[in-house]
Write an enzyme that holds these catalytic residues in place. Structure first.
Site, PDB file in Angstrom:
ATOM      1  N   CYS A   1      -8.758   7.799 -35.332  1.00  0.00           N
ATOM      2  CA  CYS A   1      -9.465   8.940 -34.749  1.00  0.00           C
ATOM      3  C   CYS A   1     -10.610   9.393 -35.656  1.00  0.00           C
ATOM      4  O   CYS A   1     -10.568   9.184 -36.871  1.00  0.00           O
ATOM      5  CB  CYS A   1      -8.500  10.112 -34.557  1.00  0.00           C
ATOM      6  SG  CYS A   1      -7.370   9.862 -33.180  1.00  0.00           S
TER       7      CYS A   1
ATOM      8  N   CYS B   1     -10.839   8.752 -30.156  1.00  0.00           N
ATOM      9  CA  CYS B   1     -10.122  10.032 -30.205  1.00  0.00           C
ATOM     10  C   CYS B   1     -10.658  10.916 -31.320  1.00  0.00           C
ATOM     11  O   CYS B   1     -11.322  10.427 -32.233  1.00  0.00           O
ATOM     12  CB  CYS B   1      -8.616   9.791 -30.385  1.00  0.00           C
ATOM     13  SG  CYS B   1      -8.188   8.608 -31.670  1.00  0.00           S
TER      14      CYS B   1
END
Ligand code: C8R
Length: 263
Positions: free
Chosen positions: A82, A163
């Site tokens: 992420c 993400c």
């Protein structure tokens, strides 16, 4: 008297399959496993090459399908951490210069799949030997060219995986606007980003050193991108000439007025 055989006209408008494709793909595959930006478990480079080859060899190079490339995508996929995904459009050189110098960021070409095939071309031919080394269809020549099917699929996967905070580097010196809805970023990635996984999208709009400032964060093309993304519930910010990237541009143009320290 025998006529001198004239060379056959090229079938397609694009460059042919990269010579030594097999060796290059295998070499890059093994290199990535040793020194790539993401540490991977075991990946079988020979199997990966075989699945790429099977996707196009002996086939009509305008009829590639996502089904052809699915096995390759599965063999080469890996998680992307992420906050690291960096998307781009029309900033190929700069974005990769930056991602090489700041390992916090990963472009698709810094992932295993993108790394192996970046800059290469390949296409099939129904007649022997099944690979066309002379010419391949350009993206504009047909919908299902190998390159377009591959990059759109890889880009879709890369976007779906993103993400946290994600970034996109666009080019503010393009006269027709930095955001193009027909680009891979504008037509594939934007629609495959997941608002449930992404907390924020940061746009960096970079002007070429010495180039025109044709577009800005308040310009119409960024407004259009903002609308699309806000409609999809994303939080967006945009920064003109993001300083860390601009400094990198200036490494290559130290004497240019755009790079004087007082700006
Ligand atoms: N992406 C798309 N195309 C890619 C690519 C890639 O990672 N890597 C390469 N080498 N290419 P552009 P865009 C090739 O207008 O269309 C992903 C393809 O031949 O500058 O918006 C990536 O994740 C393609 O035609 O950008 C990125 O975020 C050109 O380079 C976007 O999609 C790229 O054309 C960029 O695609």
């Amino acid at each position: 008297r025998k006529e001198e055989a004239s060379p056959e006209p090229l079938k397609w408008q694009g460059g042919g399959t990269t010579r030594n494709l097999r060796e290059i793909v295998l070499g890059r595959c093994y290199s990535y496993l040793v020194e790539g930006r993401v540490k991977l478990g075991d990946k079988d480079c020979l199997k990966i090459w075989e699945s790429l080859k099977a996707a196009f060899i002996h086939k009509n190079p305008c009829n590639a399908t996502t089904k052809d490339y699915q096995p390759l995508m599965e063999l080469a996929s890996h998680p992307v951490p992420c906050n690291k995904s960096l998307f781009w459009s029309r900033t190929y050189d700069l974005v990769h210069l930056y991602s090489r110098s700041n390992h916090h960021f990963l472009t698709l070409e810094d992932t295993f799949l993108g790394y192996m095939l970046d800059g290469l071309s390949w296409c099939g031919d129904p007649s022997a030997p099944g690979i066309n080394y002379e010419s391949c269809p350009k993206w504009s020549e047909c919908e299902g060219s190998s390159g377009s099917v591959f990059w759109k699929m890889a880009s879709k996967m890369f976007a779906e995986a993103a993400c946290g905070v994600v970034h996109v580097m666009l080019n503010g010196s393009i006269e027709t606007g930095a955001f193009r809805s027909s680009s891979v970023f504008g037509s594939v990635e934007v629609f495959n980003l997941n608002p449930d996984k992404i907390s924020e999208i940061r746009i960096w709009l970079m002007r070429d050193i010495g180039g025109p400032q044709s577009d800005s964060c308040s310009g119409n093309s960024i407004k259009k991108l903002r609308n699309i993304l806000e409609e999809r519930n994303f939080k967006i910010t945009c920064e003109d000439n993001y300083r860390p990237v601009q400094l990198l541009q200036c490494v290559h143009n130290p004497g240019h007025p755009d790079c004087s320290l007082c700006t």
